[in-house]
Design a protein around this motif. Structure first.
Motif, mmCIF file in Angstrom:
data_model
loop_
_atom_site.group_PDB
_atom_site.id
_atom_site.type_symbol
_atom_site.label_atom_id
_atom_site.label_comp_id
_atom_site.label_asym_id
_atom_site.label_seq_id
_atom_site.Cartn_x
_atom_site.Cartn_y
_atom_site.Cartn_z
ATOM 1 N N GLN A 1 0.842 -1.196 0.000
ATOM 2 C CA GLN A 1 0.000 0.000 0.000
ATOM 3 C C GLN A 1 0.880 1.249 0.000
ATOM 4 O O GLN A 1 0.656 2.190 -0.747
ATOM 5 C CB GLN A 1 -0.811 0.005 1.294
ATOM 6 C CG GLN A 1 -2.299 -0.095 1.126
ATOM 7 C CD GLN A 1 -2.957 -0.071 2.515
ATOM 8 O OE1 GLN A 1 -2.435 -0.600 3.493
ATOM 9 N NE2 GLN A 1 -4.096 0.556 2.584
ATOM 10 N N THR B 1 2.594 2.003 -3.327
ATOM 11 C CA THR B 1 1.702 2.567 -4.334
ATOM 12 C C THR B 1 1.504 4.056 -4.095
ATOM 13 O O THR B 1 1.522 4.849 -5.041
ATOM 14 C CB THR B 1 0.327 1.872 -4.270
ATOM 15 O OG1 THR B 1 0.544 0.494 -4.056
ATOM 16 C CG2 THR B 1 -0.462 2.093 -5.516
ATOM 17 N N VAL B 2 1.304 4.422 -2.842
ATOM 18 C CA VAL B 2 0.984 5.826 -2.573
ATOM 19 C C VAL B 2 2.212 6.727 -2.688
ATOM 20 O O VAL B 2 2.180 7.734 -3.379
ATOM 21 C CB VAL B 2 0.319 5.974 -1.189
ATOM 22 C CG1 VAL B 2 0.060 7.434 -0.879
ATOM 23 C CG2 VAL B 2 -0.973 5.183 -1.147
ATOM 24 N N SER C 1 3.502 7.872 -6.034
ATOM 25 C CA SER C 1 2.592 8.593 -6.910
ATOM 26 C C SER C 1 2.839 10.097 -6.784
ATOM 27 O O SER C 1 2.969 10.622 -5.689
ATOM 28 C CB SER C 1 1.144 8.265 -6.525
ATOM 29 O OG SER C 1 0.307 9.331 -6.894
ATOM 30 N N GLN D 1 -0.211 12.216 -4.903
ATOM 31 C CA GLN D 1 -0.862 11.756 -3.681
ATOM 32 C C GLN D 1 -0.951 12.864 -2.637
ATOM 33 O O GLN D 1 -0.060 13.682 -2.502
ATOM 34 C CB GLN D 1 -0.116 10.529 -3.118
ATOM 35 C CG GLN D 1 1.322 10.768 -2.718
ATOM 36 C CD GLN D 1 1.512 10.992 -1.232
ATOM 37 O OE1 GLN D 1 0.554 10.993 -0.479
ATOM 38 N NE2 GLN D 1 2.759 11.202 -0.831
ATOM 39 N N GLU E 1 -2.350 11.691 0.461
ATOM 40 C CA GLU E 1 -2.661 10.876 1.650
ATOM 41 C C GLU E 1 -1.581 10.968 2.723
ATOM 42 O O GLU E 1 -1.877 10.980 3.892
ATOM 43 C CB GLU E 1 -2.831 9.395 1.264
ATOM 44 C CG GLU E 1 -4.121 9.080 0.537
ATOM 45 C CD GLU E 1 -3.882 8.976 -0.952
ATOM 46 O OE1 GLU E 1 -3.174 9.860 -1.498
ATOM 47 O OE2 GLU E 1 -4.375 8.033 -1.579
ATOM 48 N N TYR E 2 -0.319 10.993 2.291
ATOM 49 C CA TYR E 2 0.773 11.001 3.258
ATOM 50 C C TYR E 2 1.384 12.395 3.313
ATOM 51 O O TYR E 2 1.728 12.962 2.284
ATOM 52 C CB TYR E 2 1.862 9.991 2.861
ATOM 53 C CG TYR E 2 1.399 8.557 2.728
ATOM 54 C CD1 TYR E 2 0.153 8.143 3.221
ATOM 55 C CD2 TYR E 2 2.211 7.603 2.121
ATOM 56 C CE1 TYR E 2 -0.262 6.836 3.090
ATOM 57 C CE2 TYR E 2 1.796 6.285 1.990
ATOM 58 C CZ TYR E 2 0.548 5.908 2.471
ATOM 59 O OH TYR E 2 0.147 4.599 2.347
#
Lengths: 422, 600
Positions: B457, B460-461, B464, B467, B469-470
């Motif tokens: 996971q 993948t993030v 990118s 992204q 998310e992080y």
């Protein structure tokens, strides 16, 4: 009711269980009053400090030299010199010295390990830290060098002085002390007692454990309550109403029974993602997967009650479904429900520990739980590295809590279950 | 009676199994074998040096720090201790032409394949050509830098660099990586494989290099395949190895066998090291000093004192610049200066890293060679050692990032700043680092929570480019090779990685700075030392001012712990100049020629 409670407290098993549980709870509530602060604060730079009292070295020296009147008290303790020597150069070290001497060809049959002067004299003669003799491994050589450094630290004088760098960068003596000077720990500005040492992040283990126990018990209660309510509701409806509703509920219950609860728990915890996994969420998830056996047994109890005379009487009197369930059925199975609840709490606490151990417990930065503490200590190999204080007290606490709850359950069983009553 | 017969048969079978097992185990004597741990995980997939996904780390492994030359050899061996390239198959020093577009390398007269034929320039050319043709790690790794290889005579070759629009070489440093990181394979064998498989590229890539259970690929290195299964890999010394010629080592490597058992996980490998079943362990061992101080085991590391190993890289926290609040340099720097790095180093690395007070932060790893590449005085005021809570608070206040509603957390555009600190689950030391970063956030009024997704996971993030998310996430920049620190700086700051899908190479946070790009483009062709130093100093200055990412600790690229139960005289900080690269990688292989048995 009072009679029942009195009966319950006459059961020694229940009293023991209750006593242990209350003791743990009270300790966990009272301890933070004496030792307040954030349980997740990283006190130590690094981690795994062994249990004990740590006295600030800087302040110990300062306690002597910074004050007008001297705080030093002189003691002549028996065996002090021996202890001092042992702390620098242990008996093992002296045997290692002997081994080295034998390796470089000294006849060691005449050498007495207890005779330090003789040993040191030989050591000085044969050990040269700058040239590693052939045939000695690096690991051994490193060890000899460490012992040599220790020997150089053995002081022959009884007095030592403290120096400070002045503005010109010159060292100037600011105080001195002898080998029989003592300072009371109370006079040292900073010291810390860590009854259970620190964990891998350098947090106070006891403080964290106390906070974690409360959180875990809280999670157990939430999980237990949720599981009991759901189980009770389904059990009552299925048992009393019967018919198609019973079939449907039994079907759902069976469905959840055949899927191993823990696997379900893992899957749900995993899919809700770590960001969402707070303490309450995890407790709810545990509760939502643990209700099945309560539902099944409540159902069977209700079925046996359903055709009792007083229930039929209520039916004939036209009482509503809920009134019948609440006043004619529930009181008869209440004792059983209480016992089930206690077991649910216990298994909720255990489930949290299991989940967290797998890294699927609550988010780790916010609150400590018993499982999370186990998880970190395991990740840091506390068990293989001999840091017993980082995992053993946690295991003991988990065992203590669930043991006390189970003991209470057994005690209640003996009081309420006619077959077991003596 | 039937039962008895059945029982007897079963017994006989059992005995046969045990016998077979005992045979393979006892086949190689312990005192002729050097055992490793932490290199090979899972069964070997192939012994084909031009293939892909071989999962064969004892024979085919291009580690940072140096290529593993046990079976196939490189032209030069890299030594991160002094940054030098030592000739292996090559003869003497390499030579650049005037504008650094061509690199001439000679091959040793003595260099031979195990079938007795000499190693020639044609072999190098064939290795490169087939790499390009197959798209293996050699081809893909260097196709942007190497235009081709010209054979001058049997023992001389010229590596031609790709040129940019102005006719300057794409990156001469990468050519040095090429000559120290590419295993040379025999041209005749490559031809035979191509003849056998024709145009089927996939078949060549997955060819195992084994025929009827025998290893058939010619190689020039001192070891060859002896045995492998799902339990272990064993290499055996080739006693006709060309390197015993006086022009190379002058002798054979000491251990007759190289062994590696497949351990289930790190604790299993550690247990084997402690038991003396493993001689060289490439695993991170927390509190490694306890092994000799407390457990009194005959175990040692390269350095006697912390940091014990040779730190070549620095695991880094990257800021995601897709998030508006992290586009403010003050926020980035405030978090970075508030972090307690000493706690990270003590907790995550158990002090197996120099502190940022000892080796002040820059873009360089702690080796003296790299440290000399920038002007320490010029950037002194920009470097921080961490735990500067008041400084961080003041910085945020000044930037207008304040707590207006009094809830203890600062806001940006009226919203509470809430970030996460992310790394893959189970990467213990990284998880601990992220926890400590999160703790720093709390102290300066910025909420940071940790998040540990599964590794796939995470991959993948964070690779990118879009992204969100992080917010803060961890990855290590490049460690050491002839093209460092340039490659590392490029990975940390070059905007060429911005917007790239599946970006594993660098600048994961999408940072962009035109001046940085310009300097980075110039450095590879600079030859004046002062000019290079000025350029790197400027880059360090920008890096420490803009803080697109921040180093959390220093860390070895490979770990190297020795147990001296059987073997001794492993490399240490003893003046032999052999790097602690597990006795196998780059110039680290020189250690194999110096090993001695304990007690002899």
């Amino acid at each position: 009711m009072r009679h029942m409670i009195r009966n319950v407290f006459h059961s020694p098993k229940f009293v023991w269980g209750f006593g242990i549980f209350v003791f743990i709870l009270i300790f966990c509530i009272v301890y933070p009053l004496f030792n307040p602060g954030n349980p997740l604060e990283m006190l130590q730079v690094g981690g795994f400090a062994a249990p004990g009292t740590y006295v600030n070295v800087y302040d110990t020296v300062a306690a002597d030299i910074n004050k007008e009147e001297t705080l030093k008290i002189k003691f002549r303790l028996p065996g002090a010199d021996e202890k001092r020597l042992e702390s620098v150069l242990s008996a093992d070290d002296r045997n290692t010295m002997l081994k080295f001497l034998a390796k470089v060809g000294v006849d060691t049959s005449e050498v007495d390990v207890e005779d330090l002067d003789q040993l040191l004299e030989l050591w000085e003669k044969y050990f040269d830290p700058t040239s590693q003799p052939k045939g000695i491994t690096r690991a051994d050589w490193n060890k000899y060098k460490r012992i040599n450094n220790a020997i150089n630290r053995i002081s022959s004088t009884d007095r030592r002085s403290v120096s400070e760098k002045d503005q010109d960068g010159q060292m100037a003596a600011v105080g001195d002390f002898s080998s029989i000077d003592y300072v009371s720990v109370d006079e040292v500005a900073n010291h810390i007692t860590l009854p259970l040492g620190t964990d891998n992040f350098g947090r106070d283990m006891l403080k964290e454990l106390v906070s974690a126990t409360l959180t875990s018990v809280e999670m157990g209660f939430i999980a237990g309550t949720v599981a009991t309510i759901i189980g009770l509701l389904f059990g009552l409806l299925a048992g009393y109403v019967g018919g198609v509703l019973d079939d449907i509920i039994t079907f759902i219950t069976n469905l959840f029974t055949v899927i191993p609860g823990f696997v379900l728990l893992i899957l749900i915890s995993f899919s809700i993602g770590q960001e969402q996994r707070g303490v309450t969420t995890v407790a709810l998830v545990i509760g939502l997967t643990g209700w099945t056996w309560t539902a099944r047994s409540v159902r069977s109890q209700v079925i046996s009650l359903r055709n009792r005379d007083h229930v039929n009487l209520s039916k004939l009197s036209g009482h509503s479904l809920f009134r019948i369930i609440l006043s004619d059925i529930l009181p008869y199975i209440m004792s059983y429900v209480v016992m089930a609840f206690i077991l649910q709490v216990s298994s909720g606490i255990l489930s949290e520990a299991q989940l967290s151990l797998l890294g699927l417990g609550p988010k780790s930065t916010e609150t400590p739980t018993l499982g999370l503490m186990m998880n970190w200590s395991m990740l840091y190999k506390a068990h293989t590295s001999g840091y017993w204080w980082a995992y053993f007290p946690i295991i003991l606490t988990i065992a203590g809590v669930s043991f006390s709850l189970n003991l209470m359950n057994t005690g209640l069983d003996q009081v309420f279950n006619p077959a077991l009553r003596d | 009676m039937k039962k008895l017969v059945a029982l007897l048969i079963a017994l006989a079978m059992l005995l046969a199994c045990v016998g077979a097992l005992a045979e393979t185990v006892t086949e190689i004597p312990r005192n002729e074998t050097l055992y490793f741990a932490g290199q090979q995980w899972g069964t070997v997939a192939s012994w084909n040096p031009i293939g892909v996904n071989q999962n064969n780390s004892m024979a085919i492994a291009g580690n940072e720090g140096g290529y593993r030359t046990l079976v196939w050899e490189t032209l030069y061996m890299y030594n991160p201790l002094d940054g030098g390239l030592y000739p292996l198959l090559a003869d003497g020093e390499y030579a650049w032409n005037e504008d650094m577009t061509e690199l001439t390398v000679k091959i040793k007269e003595a260099a031979k394949w195990n079938d007795g034929t000499p190693v020639t320039a044609d072999d190098v050319k064939a290795t490169w050509d087939v790499g390009l043709y197959l798209g293996n790690s050699t081809g893909n790794g260097y196709k942007d830098f190497v235009a081709g290889i010209e054979v001058i005579d049997a023992k001389t070759l010229k590596i031609v660099s790709v040129k940019n629009a102005e006719g300057a070489p794409a990156n001469p440093l990468k050519l040095l990586d090429f000559i120290s990181g590419t295993p040379i394979v025999q041209g005749a064998w490559i031809e035979s494989v191509k003849a056998a498989f024709g145009d089927d590229v996939a078949a060549i890539q997955t060819y195992t290099g084994m025929e009827d259970g025998a290893f058939v690929v010619p190689h020039s290195g001192p070891y060859t395949r002896y045995y492998d299964d799902d339990q272990k890999v064993i290499l055996v010394r080739d006693d006709n190895y060309w390197g015993q010629d006086a022009s190379m080592w002058g002798k054979l490597p000491v251990p007759k066998y190289i062994g590696h058992a497949m351990y289930a996980d790190n604790p299993a490998g550690d247990a084997a090291l402690k038991a003396g079943e493993v001689d060289v362990s490439q695993q991170f061992i927390s509190n490694v000093q306890d092994l000799w101080l407390k457990d009194e085991l005959p175990i040692s590391t390269y350095y006697e004192e912390a940091p014990y190993g040779l730190c070549l890289t620095m695991p880094t926290g990257w800021y995601n610049l897709n998030l508006p609040v992290l586009q403010i340099p003050a926020v980035r720097k405030a978090i970075a200066i508030a972090v307690d790095y000493d706690a990270i180093i003590a907790s995550a690395m158990t002090n197996q890293s120099p502190s940022f007070a000892d080796v002040p932060r820059s873009l360089m790893n702690p080796t003296p060679g790299e440290q000399a590449l920038y002007d320490h005085e010029a950037v002194k005021d920009l470097q921080w050692a961490g735990l500067d809570i008041e400084g961080a608070k003041a910085m945020l206040d000044e930037a207008g990032i304040v707590d207006a509603d009094g809830d203890g957390w600062r806001e940006y555009n009226g919203e509470k700043i809430s970030l996460n600190a992310v790394c893959p689950q189970g990467w213990t030391d990284w998880e601990a680092s992220m926890e400590i970063v999160a703790a720093a956030g709390e102290k300066i009024g910025i909420e940071i929570t940790t998040l540990f997704p599964t590794a796939d996971q995470y991959y993948t993030v964070f690779t990118s480019p879009v992204q969100t998310e992080y917010a803060i996430f961890m990855w290590s920049p490049a460690a050491a090779s002839p093209s460092q620190p340039w490659g590392r700086v490029y990975g940390l700051m070059s905007s060429s990685f911005k917007g790239i899908e599946n970006n594993w190479s660098g600048n994961f946070g999408q940072y962009e700075n035109a001046e940085v790009d310009e300097i980075l483009a110039k450095i590879p062709t600079m030859s004046d030392e002062n000019e290079i130093k000025a350029a790197y100093t400027r880059l360090v200055e920008i890096y420490l001012t803009e803080v697109p990412s921040f180093s959390l600790m220093y860390r070895p690229s490979v770990f190297c712990t020795y147990n001296e139960t059987v073997w001794t005289n492993f490399p240490s900080d003893d003046g032999r100049n052999i790097p602690p690269l597990d006795c196998t990688d780059g110039y680290g292989i020189a250690a194999l020629y110096d090993l001695e048995l304990v007690g002899e």
